[in-house]
Design an enzyme around this catalytic site. Structure first.
Site, PDB file in Angstrom:
ATOM      1  CE  LYS A  15     -59.040  35.290  49.760  1.00 37.23           C
ATOM      2  NZ  LYS A  15     -58.921  36.668  49.290  1.00 37.23           N
ATOM      3  CE1 TYR A 221     -62.930  29.370  83.571  1.00 39.19           C
ATOM      4  CE2 TYR A 221     -63.410  29.009  81.243  1.00 39.19           C
ATOM      5  CZ  TYR A 221     -62.651  28.747  82.375  1.00 39.19           C
ATOM      6  OH  TYR A 221     -61.607  27.858  82.304  1.00 39.19           O
TER       7      TYR A 221
HETATM    8  C1  LIG Z   1     -60.170  36.881  48.717  1.00 36.60           C
HETATM    9  C2  LIG Z   1     -60.159  37.411  47.355  1.00 36.60           C
HETATM   10  C3  LIG Z   1     -61.221  37.126  46.480  1.00 36.60           C
HETATM   11  C4  LIG Z   1     -62.490  36.455  46.913  1.00 36.60           C
HETATM   12  O1  LIG Z   1     -63.250  37.375  47.660  1.00 36.60           O
HETATM   13  P1  LIG Z   1     -64.676  37.034  48.296  1.00 36.60           P
HETATM   14  O2  LIG Z   1     -65.122  38.317  48.874  1.00 36.60           O
HETATM   15  O3  LIG Z   1     -64.445  35.991  49.333  1.00 36.60           O
HETATM   16  O4  LIG Z   1     -65.555  36.538  47.201  1.00 36.60           O
HETATM   17  C5  LIG Z   1     -61.083  37.535  45.159  1.00 36.60           C
HETATM   18  N1  LIG Z   1     -59.983  38.222  44.736  1.00 36.60           N
HETATM   19  C6  LIG Z   1     -58.970  38.538  45.567  1.00 36.60           C
HETATM   20  C7  LIG Z   1     -57.811  39.301  45.065  1.00 36.60           C
HETATM   21  C8  LIG Z   1     -59.038  38.159  46.909  1.00 36.60           C
HETATM   22  O5  LIG Z   1     -58.035  38.501  47.733  1.00 36.60           O
END
Ligand SMILES: *Cc1c(COP(=O)(O)O)cnc(C)c1O
Length: 317
Positions: A15, A221
Site C-alpha cells: 500500500k 532560512y
Molecule cells: C500496513 C498493514 C500491514 C503491514 O504493516 P507493517 O507494520 O508495515 O509491517 C499489515 N496489515 C495491515 C492490515 C496493514 O494495514
C-alpha cells in the site's frame, strides 16, 4: 521475512505506493522472489497493480463506490463491516477476505458477530486481523493472538493471517497461515529482533552549488547556523518537499558531511570540509538508515518511507 515466518506463507503490504518506493516495481520483484499475496489500501492502488496479474487484497474493503472495480475481479475486498458483508453477498459473493477486530478498534467486524454467524456461507480466502502493539512488549499482543486463534474453525476461511512486520518477530504463535509484513521489506526495523534488516532505500541528491562561507556568516532560512570558521558548504537539490524533513536540520548527514542550518523545501546545505574534491554536479547519498533517521528527524520509519517524493528517480540496484 519468509524464513522468520516458518511454515506460514509470507505476503507483502504494498500500500501507499509500496511504502513510497513504487508499488509496481516492488510487487514485481517480490513476486519474482516467491511472494504470492499482496495487500493494498485502496481499489485505485489495486487497479495500478492489475497489469501484473497478482493476488491482491484491498484493505479498505468495499464501499458502495467500489463495486464496479471489486466485481471486475482485479482484487479481493477485505470486508470489514456488516454493511460491506451484506453488500458483497448481494453482489453474488465470490472470494473475499474478512477483517475481524481483535481489540485495535480500527477496521473490522466484531468477533462476537463472527461467532453469531455473520460470515456463514461466505467464500472467505483469508480471515485477517491486525495487531495494535506488535512493536512493543504489550500484554495486548497475547490477548489479540488468543482471541484470533479462538476463531479458527468458526468460519470457512481457507487461511488466517494476523502478523505485520513486528508481529512476525513475536514468534510462531503469531504466524498462523500467512504473514503480511510491510515496513520490514523496505528496510524498517520494527523490533530489536529484526535488527539484521538492512537499509533498502538510499536517497541521493546533487550538489547545485559549492561555496566558501566566511567566518561569522550564516546559512539558510532564519540564519540558524553560523560559521565559526570559514567553511566549505554544498547546497543539495533535496528538501522537505522530497520527504527530507525539517527535522534533519542541523542533525542529518551524508556520511561525514553534516547537514547545516534549516532544511528548506527544495534545498539542503551540508558542510563538505571533509571532502575537498566534491564539486557542483556531484551526487551525495544522505544517511537514511531508518531507525537512526527516525531518531534524528522525529518522524516514524513509516513516515520517512512513505513521504519520499515524486521528484526522485527511483533507480533499482
Ligand atoms: C500496513 C498493514 C500491514 C503491514 O504493516 P507493517 O507494520 O508495515 O509491517 C499489515 N496489515 C495491515 C492490515 C496493514 O494495514
Amino acid at each position: 521475512m519468509d524464513r522468520l515466518s516458518g511454515a506460514a506463507a509470507c505476503g507483502a503490504a504494498v500500500k501507499a505506493d509500496g511504502y513510497g518506493l513504487g508499488a509496481s516495481d516492488v510487487a514485481r520483484r517480490l513476486a519474482a522472489a516467491g511472494c504470492r499475496d499482496f495487500f493494498v489500501a485502496t481499489w485505485r492502488e489495486a487497479e495500478a497493480l492489475a497489469p501484473l496479474g497478482l493476488m491482491v487484497s484491498v484493505l479498505h474493503g468495499l464501499r458502495a463506490d467500489d463495486m464496479a472495480l471489486a466485481t471486475s475481479g482485479i482484487a479481493r475486498p477485505v470486508l470489514s463491516t456488516d454493511a460491506q458483508v451484506a453488500r458483497w453477498r448481494n453482489a453474488g459473493g465470490g472470494a473475499c477476505d474478512v477483517m475481524v477486530d481483535t481489540g485495535m478498534n480500527r477496521l473490522g467486524v466484531s468477533s462476537a458477530a463472527v461467532r453469531d454467524g455473520l460470515l456463514a456461507g461466505l467464500r472467505i480466502e483469508t480471515l485477517v486481523s491486525h495487531l495494535a502493539c506488535a512493536d512493543e512488549d504489550s500484554p495486548m499482543n497475547e490477548r489479540q493472538r488468543a482471541l484470533f486463534a479462538s476463531l479458527a474453525g468458526v468460519t470457512d476461511a481457507r487461511r488466517m493471517s494476523l502478523a505485520n512486520s513486528a508481529g512476525v518477530a513475536l514468534g510462531s504463535g503469531f504466524h498462523f497461515d500467512l504473514v503480511r509484513p510491510g515496513l520490514a521489506l523496505y528496510g524498517g526495523v520494527a523490533r530489536p529482533e529484526l535488527a539484521a534488516i538492512r537499509q533498502v532505500a538510499v536517497p541521493e541528491a546533487q550538489i547545485l552549488q559549492r561555496r566558501l562561507v566566511p567566518a561569522g556568516e550564516t546559512v539558510g532560512y532564519n540564519a540558524t547556523w553560523t560559521a565559526r570558521a570559514a567553511t566549505e558548504v554544498a547546497i543539495l537539490n533535496i528538501g522537505y518537499a522530497d520527504g527530507y524533513f525539517r527535522g534533519f536540520s542541523d542533525r542529518g548527514a551524508a556520511g561525514d558531511l553534516p547537514v547545516i542550518g534549516r532544511v528548506s523545501m527544495d534545498l539542503t546545505a551540508i558542510d563538505v570540509s571533509a571532502q575537498p574534491e566534491l564539486a557542483e554536479g556531484d551526487w551525495v547519498a544522505l544517511d537514511f538508515a531508518l531507525p537512526q533517521a527516525a531518531a534524528q528527524s522525529g518522524m516514524s520509519q513509516y513516515e520517512l518511507l512513505t513521504s519520499l517524493g515524486a521528484r526522485f528517480d527511483r533507480m533499482w540496484m
